[in-house]
Design a protein around this motif. Structure first.
Motif, PDB file in Angstrom:
ATOM      1  N   ALA A   1      -8.952   2.083  -3.375  1.00 47.76           N
ATOM      2  CA  ALA A   1     -10.112   2.867  -2.933  1.00 47.76           C
ATOM      3  C   ALA A   1      -9.770   3.687  -1.698  1.00 47.76           C
ATOM      4  N   GLU A   2      -9.040   3.089  -0.769  1.00 47.15           N
ATOM      5  CA  GLU A   2      -8.649   3.802   0.450  1.00 47.15           C
ATOM      6  C   GLU A   2      -7.669   4.938   0.147  1.00 47.15           C
ATOM      7  N   LEU A   3      -6.954   4.824  -0.961  1.00 49.31           N
ATOM      8  CA  LEU A   3      -6.014   5.872  -1.365  1.00 49.31           C
ATOM      9  C   LEU A   3      -6.679   6.971  -2.197  1.00 49.31           C
TER      10      LEU A   3
ATOM     11  N   ARG B   1      -9.267  -2.709  -2.641  1.00 50.99           N
ATOM     12  CA  ARG B   1      -9.505  -2.024  -1.362  1.00 50.99           C
ATOM     13  C   ARG B   1      -8.440  -0.962  -1.095  1.00 50.99           C
ATOM     14  N   ASP B   2      -7.193  -1.299  -1.373  1.00 51.47           N
ATOM     15  CA  ASP B   2      -6.107  -0.341  -1.138  1.00 51.47           C
ATOM     16  C   ASP B   2      -6.250   0.889  -2.031  1.00 51.47           C
TER      17      ASP B   2
ATOM     18  N   LYS C   1       0.814  -1.214   0.000  1.00 47.27           N
ATOM     19  CA  LYS C   1       0.000   0.000   0.000  1.00 47.27           C
ATOM     20  C   LYS C   1       0.849   1.267   0.000  1.00 47.27           C
TER      21      LYS C   1
ATOM     22  N   LYS D   1       0.550   4.125  -2.755  1.00 44.85           N
ATOM     23  CA  LYS D   1       0.308   5.521  -2.366  1.00 44.85           C
ATOM     24  C   LYS D   1       1.280   6.457  -3.059  1.00 44.85           C
TER      25      LYS D   1
END
Length: 227
Positions: free
Chosen positions: A203-205, A200-201, A173, A177
Motif C-alpha cells: 500500500a505504501e508503494l 502495508r508495504d 520493501k 519497490k
C-alpha cells in the motif's frame, strides 16, 4: 534424485517439493495444483485479462520458476484463449531433471493433458534466453536472483517466493519497490502470502491492496493493483 530435495504428494494428488534445509515446501500441502490455479491464474492472470480484453501481449513476471507449474498453466491459458503472453521468470536454484521429469501436474486435469509435452519443454528451454514455446507463449527464464535481475515492465506479477519466515530478504520493501516500479499502470501483483506487513508495504508503494479468499486450506491471499 537430489538428496536435498524430496518429491511429495499434496492433498489434491499433485506433487510438490520439500526442501529439508528450509523445512519448507514449494506449494501448499493442501494442494499444489489448486493453489496455483486459484492464486495465480484465477485471481491474477484471468482477473487482469478480463479487465484488459484488448491489450496484447500480456507481460508476466514471476518470482520463482520453481516446479514450472505456474508457467505451464499460463501457457495452457494462453493457447486456449489465444492471448499472446510474454513470460519472464527467475529462479536462482533450478530443480534437476530427475525431479522435474517425475512431476505429475500434466496428469491432474485430463482436459489439458494434450499440453503435456510443453511442461518438459519449459524446463528444458535454455536459461537466460527468450524463446517462443508455442504460438501464444514466449518465455524468458533467468537463473538469477530478484536482487540482480534486470526487470522489464509487467502487467501481472506472480510473486511466488518462499514464505517470509523462510526467505525474508525477498519480501523486503526495497525489493518489492523494484517490482512495483516496473509494473504497468493497472497491473496486478498476486501472492499466496497475506501477512500484514506485506499489505502495508504494498500500500505504501502505491498499490491498491485487496485481501481475497485463499486457496483450499488457506484463509487469505493478497492482490495489489497499480493505480
Amino acid at each position: 534424485m537430489d538428496k536435498k530435495l524430496k518429491l511429495i504428494e499434496t492433498e489434491d494428488g499433485s506433487h510438490s517439493i520439500y526442501v529439508p534445509d528450509l523445512n519448507e515446501t514449494y506449494h501448499s500441502f493442501h494442494g499444489a495444483y489448486r493453489e496455483s490455479v486459484h492464486v495465480f491464474l484465477l485471481y491474477g492472470l484471468e482477473h487482469w485479462a478480463v479487465h484488459n480484453p484488448e491489450k496484447e501481449p500480456i507481460r508476466i513476471f514471476e518470482v520463482g520458476f520453481g516446479t514450472g507449474l505456474n508457467a505451464w498453466l499460463t501457457l495452457v491459458w494462453a493457447e486456449q484463449n489465444k492471448r499472446p503472453v510474454l513470460y519472464h521468470s527467475i529462479e536462482p536454484f533450478p530443480i534437476p531433471e530427475e525431479i522435474y521429469q517425475k512431476l505429475n501436474y500434466t496428469r491432474v486435469d485430463k482436459t489439458i493433458q494434450h499440453f503435456e509435452d510443453y511442461f518438459q519443454e519449459l524446463h528444458k528451454a535454455p536459461w537466460d534466453h527468450g524463446d517462443a514455446i508455442t504460438p501464444y507463449f514466449n518465455m524468458k527464464k533467468e537463473q538469477t536472483t530478484l536482487q540482480d535481475v534486470q526487470l522489464y515492465h509487467s502487467d501481472v506479477v506472480f510473486f511466488d517466493a518462499f514464505a517470509p519466515s523462510k526467505q525474508p530478504e525477498l519480501w523486503a520493501k526495497d525489493l518489492l519497490k523494484k517490482v512495483v516500479d516496473h509494473m504497468n499502470p493497472g497491473g496486478v501483483f498476486v501472492t499466496y502470502c497475506a501477512k500484514g506487513q506485506l499489505k502495508r508495504d504494498l500500500a505504501e508503494l502505491g498499490l491498491k491492496v485487496e485481501t481475497l479468499p485463499g486457496p483450499p486450506g488457506k484463509k487469505e491471499m493478497v492482490r495489489g493493483r497499480k493505480v
